[in-house]
Design a protein around this motif. Structure first.
Motif, PDB file in Angstrom:
ATOM      1  N   ARG A  90      57.192  39.125  -5.182  1.00 18.14           N
ATOM      2  CA  ARG A  90      58.288  39.923  -5.685  1.00 18.14           C
ATOM      3  C   ARG A  90      58.396  41.253  -4.799  1.00 18.14           C
ATOM      4  NH1 ARG A  90      60.543  37.134  -9.948  1.00 18.14           N
ATOM      5  NH2 ARG A  90      59.285  35.770 -10.868  1.00 18.14           N
ATOM      6  N   TYR A  91      59.656  41.633  -4.411  1.00 15.97           N
ATOM      7  CA  TYR A  91      59.884  42.842  -3.892  1.00 15.97           C
ATOM      8  C   TYR A  91      60.661  43.723  -4.932  1.00 15.97           C
ATOM      9  CZ  TYR A  91      58.544  40.644   0.640  1.00 15.97           C
ATOM     10  OH  TYR A  91      58.086  40.089   1.579  1.00 15.97           O
ATOM     11  N   ILE A  92      60.085  44.963  -5.250  1.00 14.84           N
ATOM     12  CA  ILE A  92      60.685  45.666  -6.463  1.00 14.84           C
ATOM     13  C   ILE A  92      60.930  47.154  -6.005  1.00 14.84           C
ATOM     14  CG2 ILE A  92      60.384  46.646  -8.716  1.00 14.84           C
ATOM     15  CD1 ILE A  92      58.536  44.112  -8.897  1.00 14.84           C
ATOM     16  N   SER A  93      62.158  47.714  -6.129  1.00 12.76           N
ATOM     17  CA  SER A  93      62.428  48.997  -5.889  1.00 12.76           C
ATOM     18  C   SER A  93      61.704  49.837  -7.126  1.00 12.76           C
ATOM     19  CB  SER A  93      64.003  49.333  -5.670  1.00 12.76           C
ATOM     20  OG  SER A  93      64.020  50.809  -5.516  1.00 12.76           O
ATOM     21  N   ASP A  94      60.933  50.936  -6.668  1.00  7.82           N
ATOM     22  CA  ASP A  94      60.228  51.685  -7.956  1.00  7.82           C
ATOM     23  C   ASP A  94      60.860  52.697  -8.800  1.00  7.82           C
ATOM     24  OD1 ASP A  94      60.355  53.498  -6.372  1.00  7.82           O
ATOM     25  OD2 ASP A  94      58.089  53.995  -6.190  1.00  7.82           O
ATOM     26  N   GLY A  95      62.212  52.767  -8.331  1.00  7.85           N
ATOM     27  CA  GLY A  95      63.170  53.992  -8.836  1.00  7.85           C
ATOM     28  C   GLY A  95      63.299  54.986  -7.835  1.00  7.85           C
ATOM     29  N   ASN A  96      62.336  55.141  -6.907  1.00  7.65           N
ATOM     30  CA  ASN A  96      62.582  56.092  -6.123  1.00  7.65           C
ATOM     31  C   ASN A  96      62.734  55.715  -4.637  1.00  7.65           C
ATOM     32  OD1 ASN A  96      61.953  58.632  -7.906  1.00  7.65           O
ATOM     33  ND2 ASN A  96      59.900  57.536  -8.046  1.00  7.65           N
ATOM     34  N   SER A  97      63.324  54.985  -4.539  1.00 14.66           N
ATOM     35  CA  SER A  97      63.536  54.034  -3.116  1.00 14.66           C
ATOM     36  C   SER A  97      62.312  53.497  -2.325  1.00 14.66           C
ATOM     37  CB  SER A  97      64.314  55.096  -2.257  1.00 14.66           C
ATOM     38  OG  SER A  97      65.867  55.374  -2.627  1.00 14.66           O
ATOM     39  N   LYS A  98      61.209  53.579  -3.139  1.00 13.84           N
ATOM     40  CA  LYS A  98      60.079  52.973  -2.831  1.00 13.84           C
ATOM     41  C   LYS A  98      59.885  51.697  -3.046  1.00 13.84           C
ATOM     42  CE  LYS A  98      58.272  56.757  -0.641  1.00 13.84           C
ATOM     43  NZ  LYS A  98      57.864  56.920   0.806  1.00 13.84           N
ATOM     44  N   LEU A  99      59.356  50.677  -1.925  1.00 14.00           N
ATOM     45  CA  LEU A  99      59.534  49.407  -2.100  1.00 14.00           C
ATOM     46  C   LEU A  99      57.959  49.151  -2.472  1.00 14.00           C
ATOM     47  CD1 LEU A  99      60.981  46.793  -1.863  1.00 14.00           C
ATOM     48  CD2 LEU A  99      59.923  46.361   0.565  1.00 14.00           C
ATOM     49  N   GLN A 100      57.943  48.064  -3.553  1.00 15.94           N
ATOM     50  CA  GLN A 100      56.594  47.656  -4.215  1.00 15.94           C
ATOM     51  C   GLN A 100      56.446  46.310  -4.092  1.00 15.94           C
ATOM     52  OE1 GLN A 100      55.316  49.420  -7.788  1.00 15.94           O
ATOM     53  NE2 GLN A 100      55.053  51.416  -6.901  1.00 15.94           N
ATOM     54  N   LEU A 101      55.350  45.426  -3.800  1.00 11.90           N
ATOM     55  CA  LEU A 101      55.186  44.152  -3.844  1.00 11.90           C
ATOM     56  C   LEU A 101      54.103  43.800  -5.047  1.00 11.90           C
ATOM     57  CD1 LEU A 101      54.318  43.456   0.079  1.00 11.90           C
ATOM     58  CD2 LEU A 101      56.636  43.576  -1.132  1.00 11.90           C
ATOM     59  N   ARG A 102      54.695  42.624  -5.460  1.00 15.73           N
ATOM     60  CA  ARG A 102      53.824  42.075  -6.800  1.00 15.73           C
ATOM     61  C   ARG A 102      53.716  40.677  -6.268  1.00 15.73           C
ATOM     62  NH1 ARG A 102      55.831  43.577 -12.531  1.00 15.73           N
ATOM     63  NH2 ARG A 102      57.565  42.282 -11.968  1.00 15.73           N
ATOM     64  N   LEU A 103      52.478  40.028  -6.411  1.00 17.10           N
ATOM     65  CA  LEU A 103      52.119  38.805  -6.282  1.00 17.10           C
ATOM     66  C   LEU A 103      51.958  38.029  -7.671  1.00 17.10           C
ATOM     67  CD1 LEU A 103      49.823  38.823  -3.017  1.00 17.10           C
ATOM     68  CD2 LEU A 103      52.043  38.197  -3.406  1.00 17.10           C
ATOM     69  N   GLU A 104      52.283  36.876  -7.468  1.00 13.82           N
ATOM     70  CA  GLU A 104      52.391  36.185  -8.922  1.00 13.82           C
ATOM     71  C   GLU A 104      51.812  34.681  -8.635  1.00 13.82           C
ATOM     72  OE1 GLU A 104      56.045  36.412 -11.380  1.00 13.82           O
ATOM     73  OE2 GLU A 104      55.858  38.680 -11.199  1.00 13.82           O
ATOM     74  N   LYS A 105      51.050  34.245  -9.411  1.00  8.86           N
ATOM     75  CA  LYS A 105      50.786  32.975  -9.058  1.00  8.86           C
ATOM     76  C   LYS A 105      51.109  31.882 -10.734  1.00  8.86           C
ATOM     77  CE  LYS A 105      48.376  29.397  -7.345  1.00  8.86           C
ATOM     78  NZ  LYS A 105      48.851  28.672  -6.366  1.00  8.86           N
ATOM     79  N   HIS A 106      51.696  31.166 -10.241  1.00  8.06           N
ATOM     80  CA  HIS A 106      52.319  30.213 -11.424  1.00  8.06           C
ATOM     81  C   HIS A 106      51.672  28.864 -11.321  1.00  8.06           C
ATOM     82  CE1 HIS A 106      55.902  32.701 -12.335  1.00  8.06           C
ATOM     83  NE2 HIS A 106      55.851  33.131 -10.914  1.00  8.06           N
ATOM     84  N   GLU A 107      51.403  28.393 -12.582  1.00  4.27           N
ATOM     85  CA  GLU A 107      50.611  27.104 -12.505  1.00  4.27           C
ATOM     86  C   GLU A 107      51.518  26.064 -12.066  1.00  4.27           C
ATOM     87  OE1 GLU A 107      48.853  26.983 -16.316  1.00  4.27           O
ATOM     88  OE2 GLU A 107      47.727  28.444 -16.092  1.00  4.27           O
TER      89      GLU A 107
END
Length: 482
Positions: A57-74
């Protein structure tokens, strides 16, 4: 590669490639912005789904900074995996032994037939082993009345050679089965080249008789791999011949041609082997084999060159869009097939295009979410996103990722845009206006391209440009359109 200044949103060419540093998950709320105003809330931009259940997931943190989050779905991503999720057989095995898209991609009787065909083939090969032993005894390797151990040992070595070679066909069929529909001419030619390499190992066995088994096994492995390429490729070619649905008759008549050639070839080979020079000199034998093999490869290339496919794969798609972008014309299928190079790999043709790349590679190290927003907005009406990377003075590599609703037509549109960008090289520092111009050209020119394709005899139902299985791009923000 492109780089970005601290402010202004302008991009310039050159420099080192960007690299997006891994970011941690959203472990804490975004910090408040200065000036006393309300801070922008964190918002999801998009997600990339992978076949192993990973979601990036690509997420904007509210300050125009990009964060990545990896999720593992069963649970697996696609419907085919969902159906097999409760099976005791791992998904990798299902993918290895069954066609892509099973069961929807095959007839309802496919699996039942294959389950019965498997033990049928097993019993056939058991008989082959027993008959091989009898044949070796018949030519003097042991006997039923005397020492039969020699014949049994020779039979075991012989079928072991065949077994090692069979692993090559197993690997090709399970791992690379999706290749042959796209470019059967190329893989049929490579099959003969690989088979020729296998024959070299077998030709060396008289020089090193103590290493008969490893040399013969390597030769058989290469020839089995070649057969793994040859058989499915030629079935596609046979299907191309059977325009009136007479595939069985085409295959039967091909057997007539092949057996006739086999009988003539065996007879000629026996006559050659019976000549004094070949019988007495290994060097003469090797040079004769080399001459005939080179002639064989040349004839194979010539025979494949006369094939005129109406399907549009990546090679022929490139020829069509390049002609339309440069000359506003689309060649017919005969001229297109004549221009197609059988041995060339599509990935090395200009311009270089990489399909199915993650968004992280497109960003190249830019940690601002503004660029993701601009790309999503720019391609909101397309089922793909195209950007590019460039290293120094090299030609740019165009990067394409596809949304979950992408089709073969989406791949064709991305090809057209990439060729337009390659022809109209960037002449300024601004990248996004250049991309916008290419999309305007695509919107104005692609309809004419399709019309000319139809006039030139191409069938849009025969476009076999495959969308990569991963990553699948999913737009998550409410303001975006999938």
């Amino acid at each position: 590669m492109l780089s970005t200044p601290a402010a202004g949103g302008h991009f310039r060419r050159g420099g080192l490639p960007w690299r997006l540093r891994p970011r941690s998950c959203l472990a804490s709320p975004p910090s408040s912005s200065g000036g006393g105003g309300e801070p922008e809330k964190a918002r999801p931009l998009l997600a990339e789904r992978y076949r192993d259940g990973v979601v990036k997931r690509y997420i904007s943190d509210g300050n125009s900074k990009l964060q990545l989050r990896l999720e593992k779905h069963e649970s697996p991503v696609n419907a085919v995996e969902d159906e097999n999720a409760d099976s005791l057989i791992p998904q990798a095995i299902w993918d290895f032994v069954l066609p892509a898209g099973f069961p929807g991609s095959v007839s309802v009787d496919y699996l039942e037939y294959m389950l019965l065909q498997f033990p049928t083939n097993v019993t056939g090969w058991i008989c082959h082993v027993l008959v091989t032993s009898s044949l070796l005894k018949a030519v003097g390797v042991g006997s039923f009345t005397g020492t039969s151990a020699a014949a049994s040992a020779a039979a075991i070595r012989w079928v072991s050679k065949d077994g090692i070679g069979a692993f090559g066909r197993l690997l090709i069929g399970g791992r690379f089965g999706a290749l042959f529909d796209d470019d059967p001419k190329k893989w049929r030619m490579y099959a003969d080249i690989i088979g020729s390499a296998g024959s070299i190992f077998e030709l060396m066995t008289p020089l090193y008789p103590d290493y008969f088994l490893p040399l013969a096994s390597l030769g058989n492995l290469a020839k089995a791999i070649a057969r793994g390429f040859k058989d499915p490729s030629f079935r596609v070619i046979q299907n191309h011949f059977a325009e009136s649905g007479n595939l069985g008759e085409v295959a039967a008549k091909e057997e007539v041609w092949e057996v006739g050639a086999q009988l003539l070839g065996l007879s000629t080979g026996v006559l050659i082997m019976d000549t004094a020079g070949v019988k007495s000199s290994y060097l003469t034998l090797a040079l004769t084999w080399l001459s005939v093999r080179l002639l064989h490869l040349w004839l194979r290339y010539q025979s494949l060159s006369v094939l005129k496919f109406r399907t549009i794969n990546l090679k022929r798609g490139r020829i069509l869009v390049r002609s339309h972008v440069a000359q506003h014309t689309v060649p017919g299928y005969v001229a297109c097939n004549e221009e197609e190079n059988i041995l060339t790999w599509e990935r090395f043709l200009p311009p270089q295009i990489s399909f199915g790349v993650p968004m992280e590679r497109m960003l190249g190290g830019d940690e601002s979410s503004d660029m993701v927003d601009r790309l999503l907005k720019l391609y909101k009406n397309e089922k793909y996103i195209l950007f590019f990377e460039q290293f120094g003075s090299r030609e740019p590599t165009f990067l394409v990722t596809f949304k979950e609703s992408a089709t073969s037509m989406s791949v064709l549109r991305s090809l057209w845009q990439a060729h337009w960008l390659h022809k109209n090289q960037l002449r300024q520092e601004e990248v996004f206006p250049w991309l916008e111009e290419s999309l305007v050209a695509l919107e104005n020119g692609f309809t004419d391209f399709l019309e000319q394709m139809c006039s030139a005899g191409w069938d849009q139902n025969l476009i076999i440009l495959k969308v990569p299985k991963e990553p699948v791009l999913v737009l998550e923000h409410l303001d975006q359109e999938v």
